[in-house]
Motif scaffolding. Structure first.
Motif, PDB file in Angstrom:
ATOM      1  N   ILE A   1      -5.968  12.081  -3.390  1.00 14.67           N
ATOM      2  CA  ILE A   1      -6.123  10.784  -4.055  1.00 14.67           C
ATOM      3  C   ILE A   1      -5.078   9.797  -3.545  1.00 14.67           C
ATOM      4  O   ILE A   1      -5.382   8.637  -3.232  1.00 14.67           O
ATOM      5  CB  ILE A   1      -6.009  10.951  -5.588  1.00 14.67           C
ATOM      6  CG1 ILE A   1      -7.190  11.757  -6.122  1.00 14.67           C
ATOM      7  CG2 ILE A   1      -5.947   9.583  -6.282  1.00 14.67           C
ATOM      8  CD1 ILE A   1      -7.077  12.135  -7.586  1.00 14.67           C
ATOM      9  N   SER A   2      -3.838  10.234  -3.455  1.00  9.97           N
ATOM     10  CA  SER A   2      -2.754   9.365  -2.978  1.00  9.97           C
ATOM     11  C   SER A   2      -3.028   8.870  -1.563  1.00  9.97           C
ATOM     12  O   SER A   2      -2.831   7.686  -1.247  1.00  9.97           O
ATOM     13  CB  SER A   2      -1.423  10.117  -3.019  1.00  9.97           C
ATOM     14  OG  SER A   2      -1.142  10.612  -4.304  1.00  9.97           O
TER      15      SER A   2
ATOM     16  N   VAL B   1      -6.107   6.316  -1.576  1.00 13.79           N
ATOM     17  CA  VAL B   1      -5.771   5.022  -2.164  1.00 13.79           C
ATOM     18  C   VAL B   1      -4.920   4.202  -1.190  1.00 13.79           C
ATOM     19  O   VAL B   1      -5.162   3.005  -0.993  1.00 13.79           O
ATOM     20  CB  VAL B   1      -5.036   5.223  -3.507  1.00 13.79           C
ATOM     21  CG1 VAL B   1      -4.457   3.895  -3.994  1.00 13.79           C
ATOM     22  CG2 VAL B   1      -5.988   5.796  -4.547  1.00 13.79           C
TER      23      VAL B   1
ATOM     24  N   ALA C   1       0.837  -1.210   0.000  1.00  9.10           N
ATOM     25  CA  ALA C   1       0.000   0.000   0.000  1.00  9.10           C
ATOM     26  C   ALA C   1       0.867   1.252   0.000  1.00  9.10           C
ATOM     27  O   ALA C   1       0.564   2.240  -0.680  1.00  9.10           O
ATOM     28  CB  ALA C   1      -0.922  -0.005   1.218  1.00  9.10           C
TER      29      ALA C   1
ATOM     30  N   GLY D   1       0.921   4.008  -2.930  1.00  4.54           N
ATOM     31  CA  GLY D   1       0.697   5.409  -2.576  1.00  4.54           C
ATOM     32  C   GLY D   1       1.869   6.284  -2.991  1.00  4.54           C
ATOM     33  O   GLY D   1       1.692   7.394  -3.507  1.00  4.54           O
TER      34      GLY D   1
ATOM     35  N   LEU E   1       1.746   7.040  -6.650  1.00  3.28           N
ATOM     36  CA  LEU E   1       0.774   8.098  -6.956  1.00  3.28           C
ATOM     37  C   LEU E   1       1.318   9.483  -6.595  1.00  3.28           C
ATOM     38  O   LEU E   1       1.035  10.464  -7.289  1.00  3.28           O
ATOM     39  CB  LEU E   1      -0.531   7.832  -6.207  1.00  3.28           C
ATOM     40  CG  LEU E   1      -1.347   6.639  -6.708  1.00  3.28           C
ATOM     41  CD1 LEU E   1      -2.525   6.352  -5.778  1.00  3.28           C
ATOM     42  CD2 LEU E   1      -1.847   6.905  -8.130  1.00  3.28           C
TER      43      LEU E   1
ATOM     44  N   LEU F   1      -7.187   3.022   1.737  1.00  4.17           N
ATOM     45  CA  LEU F   1      -8.157   1.994   1.353  1.00  4.17           C
ATOM     46  C   LEU F   1      -7.481   0.672   1.017  1.00  4.17           C
ATOM     47  O   LEU F   1      -7.996  -0.402   1.359  1.00  4.17           O
ATOM     48  CB  LEU F   1      -8.986   2.483   0.161  1.00  4.17           C
ATOM     49  CG  LEU F   1      -9.937   3.651   0.455  1.00  4.17           C
ATOM     50  CD1 LEU F   1     -10.593   4.153  -0.829  1.00  4.17           C
ATOM     51  CD2 LEU F   1     -11.015   3.229   1.463  1.00  4.17           C
ATOM     52  N   LEU F   2      -6.316   0.737   0.361  1.00  2.00           N
ATOM     53  CA  LEU F   2      -5.613  -0.498   0.020  1.00  2.00           C
ATOM     54  C   LEU F   2      -5.134  -1.211   1.276  1.00  2.00           C
ATOM     55  O   LEU F   2      -5.281  -2.440   1.412  1.00  2.00           O
ATOM     56  CB  LEU F   2      -4.430  -0.167  -0.885  1.00  2.00           C
ATOM     57  CG  LEU F   2      -3.677  -1.349  -1.508  1.00  2.00           C
ATOM     58  CD1 LEU F   2      -4.634  -2.248  -2.282  1.00  2.00           C
ATOM     59  CD2 LEU F   2      -2.563  -0.855  -2.432  1.00  2.00           C
TER      60      LEU F   2
END
Length: 525
Positions: free
Chosen positions: A495-496, A499, A459, A463, A466, A502-503
């Motif tokens: 966004i980074s 993500v 993750a 991240g 991103l 959530l991952l």
């Protein structure tokens, strides 16, 4: 073992320089006495509610004595100043009797009253010829006129509790031919004596970590300056940028030689002269000031300089010498070194920002677990922030560590392996989201499950990638909702962060579910 008596009052000028807090005032003397192997025999201290310079009939005061059984100050009585002075006469008589009996070997006087509250003690001390040291210009002049064996006297201007205590004990020990190494640390567990090698107190990691609030404040100012109505803050940002070397210099000087205001003054002077060298110049200037403060302070005390002069020489001269060395000799090289480190990072990002982000993301968890983060990564983050107010690695920190830790802890709140883990995970999640720190909250879950551990690294790597895609510069150590606002690309940073969170959340949920299923199968067998 030599025994000393401490007499006096909170005084006029002394009141504003530590006298209004008897516990700290006497406490410093006790600390230095222990280092010298001296024993506190008696204390008679009058602590007024206001400076004696403006004391009135209605002024209240407390009389403090010494509890030899517990080795601490004891409040003997409280009331009007007049009544307290009368009560002090009884303790004064006790101290005088001990002196005449040979049970007190020396006296420390601070803003004492040789004509009333301390009259008998001074007479007895003069009769026996025991050494007496103290502060308070008028008071010490009167004591000398009564024939006391005053071996060191000084005013209180420019002194602190610690510097006065060191001066007192140094003078007494020199008179008795005893060895004494001043205690210059801030706590009994981490004291650094003047006999030790002061450079052992240098801790670059500690300097960087302690200065972090200054960098975050600068980042906040930078973020607000991007709003049209707060555009004038851009000038404030420039001022704060120049102040960072001063902040680091002060922290460094105080870390090496914890002499209260003396160390701070030396650090400020050295830092102000080290501005052209950037934060590396500030650190070097502060370290030099700290080393010189300790050396000059001890030397001046040994030479029996008045305490006010000791502080002026130690604080002013140490900061000036160190600062001038940085200003004329070191600053250009220190600035270039900082620029060189930042150029290397920028070259890596320019070559391929996505790969740079992925690699940084994959390595940041092993780095923090291996102790490399605070020693190497955090200083680089601060170097990046020195010019722009945010950092590529700072963004990796928030995304790869803070958000991943938040995702792991959130998963253990939603679907823990057992009920007890939810209670452990909740504080960690709230702190990570609310304050942008405490990534260690994920450790128990990572160390107990290889899938969660691997998921954290994956993750973080995603991240980080991103962060590279969106070319984000940001910082951690702030509330998660503020992170994007302090970055150069709030959409990309958001966004980074999401993500990565959530991952980590999904991988941890799967890992927890797998463990629960395995446990259930074992129960059924």
């Amino acid at each position: 073992m030599k025994r000393i008596a401490i007499i006096g009052s909170s005084g006029g000028n002394l009141f504003n320089l530590g006298g209004k807090d008897p516990e700290k005032l006497i406490g410093e003397i006790v600390t230095q006495s222990k280092s010298a192997g001296l024993e506190i025999g008696m204390v008679q201290f009058i602590a007024a509610a206001e400076s004696m310079d403006i004391a009135k009939e209605s002024t209240t005061a407390a009389l403090y004595g010494w509890d030899s059984g517990e080795n601490r100050l004891r409040n003997l009585s409280e009331g009007l100043l007049k009544d307290t002075n009368e009560a002090a006469v009884g303790v004064d008589a006790e101290i005088a009797a001990l002196i005449r009996s040979g049970l007190i070997d020396g006296v420390i006087a601070m803003s004492a009253d040789p004509n009333d509250a301390n009259k008998q003690t001074i007479i007895a001390a003069a009769e026996k010829g025991i050494p007496l040291v103290g502060t308070g210009g008028t008071s010490m002049a009167l004591i000398s006129s009564k024939g006391a064996n005053v071996i060191a006297a000084s005013g209180t201007t420019g002194t602190t509790n610690r510097t006065r205590a060191v001066s007192f004990i140094q003078s007494l020990c020199k008179y008795w031919g005893m060895k004494y190494y001043p205690i210059l640390g801030s706590s009994l567990s981490s004291q650094a004596s003047a006999s030790s090698k002061p450079w052992k107190n240098i801790n670059l990691k500690g300097i960087m970590q302690s200065s972090l609030p200054g960098f975050i404040a600068m980042a906040i100012v930078l973020a607000f300056s991007q709003i049209p109505m707060f555009k004038g803050l851009s000038e404030v940002f420039d001022i704060m940028l120049k102040a960072l070397p001063v902040v680091l210099a002060v922290i460094a000087a105080k870390q090496i030689s914890d002499l209260d205001e003396v160390s701070i003054v030396a650090g400020v002077i050295a830092g102000a002269l080290s501005i052209e060298g950037g934060i590396i110049g500030g650190i070097i200037g502060g370290i030099g000031a700290g080393l010189l403060v300790q050396y000059l302070f001890v030397k001046c005390v040994q030479w029996r300089f008045p305490m006010t002069t000791v502080n002026i020489v130690a604080g002013g001269l140490a900061g000036l010498i160190s600062g001038l060395i940085v200003y004329f000799l070191i600053a250009p090289f220190a600035l270039q070194l900082g620029e060189f480190i930042k150029d290397i990072i920028n070259m890596a990002i320019s070559f391929n920002p996505i790969i740079a982000g992925i690699i940084a993301g994959l390595l940041i968890w092993p780095a923090i677990l291996g102790g490399v983060y605070h020693a190497a990564i955090l200083p680089i983050v601060l170097l990046e922030m020195e010019k722009t107010g945010n950092s590529f690695l700072g963004a990796i920190d928030m995304v790869g560590l803070v958000m991943v830790s938040a995702g792991i802890t959130l998963a253990n709140i939603i679907a823990p392996r057992d009920r007890g883990e939810a209670a452990v995970a909740t504080p960690g999640f709230l702190i990570n989201m609310g304050f942008g720190t405490f990534v260690e909250a994920a450790y128990p879950f990572m160390f107990s499950n290889k899938m969660v551990f691997a998921g954290a690294i994956v993750a973080s790597g995603v991240g980080g990638g991103l962060v590279g895609v969106f070319n984000v510069r940001g910082t951690a150590y702030v509330p998660s909702f503020m992170g994007p606002l302090l970055s150069n690309n709030w959409i990309g940073f958001t966004i980074s962060m999401l993500v990565a969170l959530l991952l980590a959340l999904l991988i941890t949920l799967v890992a927890n579910k797998t463990v629960k299923n395995q446990n259930q199968i074992k129960k059924n067998i």
